[in-house]
Design a protein around this motif. Structure first.
Motif, PDB file in Angstrom:
ATOM      1  N   UNK A  67       0.837  -1.209   0.000  1.00 17.45           N
ATOM      2  CA  UNK A  67       0.000   0.000   0.000  1.00 17.45           C
ATOM      3  C   UNK A  67       0.871   1.258   0.000  1.00 17.45           C
ATOM      4  N   UNK A  68       1.886   1.270   0.849  1.00 18.36           N
ATOM      5  CA  UNK A  68       2.775   2.427   0.926  1.00 18.36           C
ATOM      6  C   UNK A  68       3.557   2.620  -0.373  1.00 18.36           C
ATOM      7  N   UNK A  69       3.993   1.526  -0.985  1.00 19.13           N
ATOM      8  CA  UNK A  69       4.755   1.619  -2.227  1.00 19.13           C
ATOM      9  C   UNK A  69       3.907   2.207  -3.350  1.00 19.13           C
ATOM     10  N   UNK A  70       2.624   1.880  -3.363  1.00 19.33           N
ATOM     11  CA  UNK A  70       1.743   2.444  -4.385  1.00 19.33           C
ATOM     12  C   UNK A  70       1.565   3.942  -4.183  1.00 19.33           C
ATOM     13  N   UNK A  71       1.569   4.382  -2.933  1.00 16.56           N
ATOM     14  CA  UNK A  71       1.511   5.819  -2.678  1.00 16.56           C
ATOM     15  C   UNK A  71       2.784   6.505  -3.171  1.00 16.56           C
ATOM     16  N   UNK A  72       3.913   5.869  -2.968  1.00 12.15           N
ATOM     17  CA  UNK A  72       5.162   6.432  -3.468  1.00 12.15           C
ATOM     18  C   UNK A  72       5.118   6.565  -4.981  1.00 12.15           C
ATOM     19  N   UNK A  73       4.591   5.560  -5.655  1.00  9.45           N
ATOM     20  CA  UNK A  73       4.498   5.592  -7.113  1.00  9.45           C
ATOM     21  C   UNK A  73       3.637   6.760  -7.584  1.00  9.45           C
ATOM     22  N   UNK A  74       2.601   7.074  -6.837  1.00 12.32           N
ATOM     23  CA  UNK A  74       1.750   8.214  -7.209  1.00 12.32           C
ATOM     24  C   UNK A  74       2.545   9.513  -7.172  1.00 12.32           C
ATOM     25  N   UNK A  75       3.372   9.680  -6.151  1.00 19.36           N
ATOM     26  CA  UNK A  75       4.164  10.904  -6.029  1.00 19.36           C
ATOM     27  C   UNK A  75       5.264  10.971  -7.088  1.00 19.36           C
ATOM     28  N   UNK A  76       5.691   9.817  -7.591  1.00 19.74           N
ATOM     29  CA  UNK A  76       6.762   9.786  -8.589  1.00 19.74           C
ATOM     30  C   UNK A  76       6.256   9.993 -10.010  1.00 19.74           C
ATOM     31  N   UNK A  77       4.960   9.915 -10.211  1.00 24.30           N
ATOM     32  CA  UNK A  77       4.385   9.959 -11.562  1.00 24.30           C
ATOM     33  C   UNK A  77       4.336  11.391 -12.086  1.00 24.30           C
ATOM     34  N   UNK A  78       5.506  11.968 -12.295  1.00 22.65           N
ATOM     35  CA  UNK A  78       5.595  13.380 -12.697  1.00 22.65           C
ATOM     36  C   UNK A  78       4.835  13.673 -13.981  1.00 22.65           C
ATOM     37  N   UNK A  79       4.938  12.789 -14.963  1.00 19.77           N
ATOM     38  CA  UNK A  79       4.264  13.018 -16.240  1.00 19.77           C
ATOM     39  C   UNK A  79       2.748  13.128 -16.056  1.00 19.77           C
ATOM     40  N   UNK A  80       2.187  12.285 -15.186  1.00 17.24           N
ATOM     41  CA  UNK A  80       0.748  12.348 -14.932  1.00 17.24           C
ATOM     42  C   UNK A  80       0.392  13.584 -14.117  1.00 17.24           C
ATOM     43  N   UNK A  81       1.201  13.884 -13.121  1.00 19.33           N
ATOM     44  CA  UNK A  81       0.920  15.028 -12.255  1.00 19.33           C
ATOM     45  C   UNK A  81       0.941  16.336 -13.050  1.00 19.33           C
ATOM     46  N   UNK A  82       1.895  16.443 -13.978  1.00 21.89           N
ATOM     47  CA  UNK A  82       2.068  17.683 -14.742  1.00 21.89           C
ATOM     48  C   UNK A  82       1.437  17.597 -16.128  1.00 21.89           C
ATOM     49  N   UNK A  83       0.505  16.672 -16.318  1.00 27.68           N
ATOM     50  CA  UNK A  83      -0.055  16.425 -17.643  1.00 27.68           C
ATOM     51  C   UNK A  83      -0.624  17.691 -18.295  1.00 27.68           C
ATOM     52  N   UNK A  84      -1.307  18.511 -17.530  1.00 26.24           N
ATOM     53  CA  UNK A  84      -1.978  19.692 -18.091  1.00 26.24           C
ATOM     54  C   UNK A  84      -1.203  20.989 -17.886  1.00 26.24           C
ATOM     55  N   UNK A  85       0.071  20.880 -17.521  1.00 20.95           N
ATOM     56  CA  UNK A  85       0.884  22.066 -17.241  1.00 20.95           C
ATOM     57  C   UNK A  85       1.686  22.450 -18.474  1.00 20.95           C
ATOM     58  N   UNK A  86       1.608  23.725 -18.844  1.00 22.29           N
ATOM     59  CA  UNK A  86       2.351  24.219 -20.000  1.00 22.29           C
ATOM     60  C   UNK A  86       3.836  24.327 -19.663  1.00 22.29           C
ATOM     61  N   UNK A  87       4.673  24.165 -20.657  1.00 22.34           N
ATOM     62  CA  UNK A  87       6.113  24.268 -20.460  1.00 22.34           C
ATOM     63  C   UNK A  87       6.467  25.657 -19.939  1.00 22.34           C
ATOM     64  N   UNK A  88       7.260  25.703 -18.888  1.00 22.93           N
ATOM     65  CA  UNK A  88       7.684  26.980 -18.321  1.00 22.93           C
ATOM     66  C   UNK A  88       6.717  27.572 -17.314  1.00 22.93           C
ATOM     67  N   UNK A  89       5.557  26.934 -17.123  1.00 19.50           N
ATOM     68  CA  UNK A  89       4.570  27.450 -16.158  1.00 19.50           C
ATOM     69  C   UNK A  89       4.930  26.927 -14.767  1.00 19.50           C
ATOM     70  N   UNK A  90       5.916  27.563 -14.139  1.00 19.13           N
ATOM     71  CA  UNK A  90       6.476  27.020 -12.907  1.00 19.13           C
ATOM     72  C   UNK A  90       5.508  27.053 -11.736  1.00 19.13           C
ATOM     73  N   UNK A  91       4.714  28.090 -11.622  1.00 26.66           N
ATOM     74  CA  UNK A  91       3.765  28.123 -10.508  1.00 26.66           C
ATOM     75  C   UNK A  91       2.775  26.975 -10.628  1.00 26.66           C
ATOM     76  N   UNK A  92       2.253  26.759 -11.816  1.00 25.41           N
ATOM     77  CA  UNK A  92       1.281  25.695 -12.003  1.00 25.41           C
ATOM     78  C   UNK A  92       1.937  24.323 -11.839  1.00 25.41           C
ATOM     79  N   UNK A  93       3.184  24.229 -12.232  1.00 28.92           N
ATOM     80  CA  UNK A  93       3.917  22.973 -12.031  1.00 28.92           C
ATOM     81  C   UNK A  93       4.010  22.659 -10.543  1.00 28.92           C
ATOM     82  N   UNK A  94       4.381  23.652  -9.742  1.00 30.69           N
ATOM     83  CA  UNK A  94       4.461  23.448  -8.298  1.00 30.69           C
ATOM     84  C   UNK A  94       3.088  23.139  -7.718  1.00 30.69           C
ATOM     85  N   UNK A  95       2.096  23.854  -8.191  1.00 35.10           N
ATOM     86  CA  UNK A  95       0.745  23.676  -7.659  1.00 35.10           C
ATOM     87  C   UNK A  95       0.208  22.279  -7.969  1.00 35.10           C
TER      88      UNK A  95
END
Length: 230
Positions: A67-95
């Motif tokens: 269960x814990x490892x699957x949570x770690x995988x969620x935090x590592x999924x940068x491509x999914x997390x930033x899917x709708x973020x435009x290149x260079x949009x640093x605030x939205x990337x952080x958010x």
């Protein structure tokens, strides 16, 4: 005893049963915590016989580790997390990253408490958690020269800066969602509000400037917090 009774099968029904036990474990973790959790608690929550548990998991620790490892995988999924973020949009990337972290703390506070408890008890998991966190921090360390091409500082100092900034909000989230700090919770904040504040604070720390006021949904007041001459 037949072979079928002792062999773990890769079937859709088996996958569903395994997921049912993991979902039940998350609910129990949020209710009682890791140190108080028993196998019986999980199987009762899942509505299955205790014997079924041992068909999929060796012991309680192996279930929690998965269960814990699957949570770690969620935090590592940068491509999914930033899917709708435009290149260079640093605030939205952080958010986008803070939204996931805040959502996890808000909806699964027992799981986030368990991360600390389980890491203290299980060296292998602790190393997995630290390695994952370090990997995410290193992504920003490696991006630093591209973001600040005119800034010439040693890599070890870039790392010091990034890791220091990476801790923004962690104690707050633990106090607010896990410990239910009464002083902090005297005012209720939505997940979006908290993610907006933390992203703005991280942005200010990294860029030593404010994001555009119109880019913030809830943390505009931060734009007015600045001191004149010293």
């Amino acid at each position: 005893m037949t072979v079928a009774a002792t062999t773990k099968t890769k079937t859709k029904r088996g996958d569903l049963a395994r997921e049912k036990l993991k979902a039940a474990a998350v609910r129990v973790l949020n209710q009682t915590g890791f140190h108080q959790m028993r196998i019986k608690d999980v199987t009762q929550e899942a509505g299955v016989a205790t014997g079924l548990f041992y068909h999929y998991f060796k012991n309680l620790e192996s279930l929690v580790r998965e269960v814990m490892s699957e949570h770690i995988e969620r935090f590592e999924a940068t491509a999914d997390i930033e899917r709708d973020v435009s290149k260079g949009a640093w605030l939205e990337r952080m958010r986008s990253h803070y939204r996931l972290v805040v959502q996890t703390y808000a909806e699964e506070p027992g799981v986030m408490r368990c991360v600390q408890q389980f890491a203290a008890d299980d060296p292998a998991f602790r190393e997995h958690w630290r390695s994952s966190y370090n990997q995410r921090m290193e992504q920003l360390v490696q991006a630093f020269p591209r973001v600040f091409p005119e800034v010439d500082i040693p890599a070890d100092e870039v790392r010091l800066l990034v890791y220091a900034l990476g801790g923004i909000g962690q104690d707050f989230l633990h106090e607010y969602y896990v410990e239910q700090n009464a002083d902090l919770r005297s005012s209720e904040y939505t997940q979006d509000q908290i993610a907006d504040w933390l992203a703005a604070l991280f942005y200010r720390g990294l860029f030593a400037s404010n994001p555009a006021r119109e880019s913030l949904s809830h943390a505009q007041i931060l734009m007015d917090i600045k001191r004149g001459g010293l």
